[in-house]
Design an enzyme around this catalytic site. Structure first.
Site: not given
Length: 138
Positions: A17, A104, A74, A9-10, A22, A95, A71, A97
């Site tokens: 963003r 974070r 969220a 998502p996003n 990002y 994975e 990725n 990111h």
């Protein structure tokens, strides 16, 4: 080697963003960089969805692939369903990111995905994806 590059998502909103987390590249631009890095050595398929069930279904449909670069965005911190789907996948699972998710917000400290993946690349913006491609090429 058949590879699914799966984005959660996003990530379709990259470029809009917060750049400090990002970067400034769009998802399409990142996908172009991935294709160039793969240099014809990998058979790539790209998929992005904002919906958890769509991501689970795509993983299930890709059980015969050799690798998944994911990725989960969220959903990293919330989705047991994606974790369980990835657990069924017997190929290489990476994975990825863009940001340093581990450094974070406190709620991002929970990671349901990492323990079912072979390796994680994070915190290097689009280079995290390129590191995943190079991992597979080796």
């Amino acid at each position: 080697m058949k590879v699914l590059v799966l984005n959660g998502p996003n990530l379709n909103m990259l470029g809009k963003r917060p750049k400090e987390h990002y970067g400034s590249k769009t998802l399409a631009e990142i996908n172009e960089l991935i294709v160039k890095e793969a240099a014809g050595q990998l058979d790539l398929e790209f998929y992005q969805s904002n919906y958890e069930g769509d991501l689970v279904t795509k993983i299930q449909e890709s059980l015969s692939y050799d690798a998944i670069i994911i990725n989960p965005a969220a959903y990293t911190h919330t989705s047991v369903a994606i974790r369980d789907a990835l657990e069924m996948f017997l190929g290489v699972k990476i994975e990825v990111h863009l940001s340093h998710v581990d450094d974070r917000d406190d709620f991002r400290k929970i990671n349901f995905i990492r323990e079912v993946c072979d390796v994680c690349f994070s915190g290097k913006l689009e280079v995290s994806y390129l590191d995943a491609i190079n991992y597979l090429k080796k």
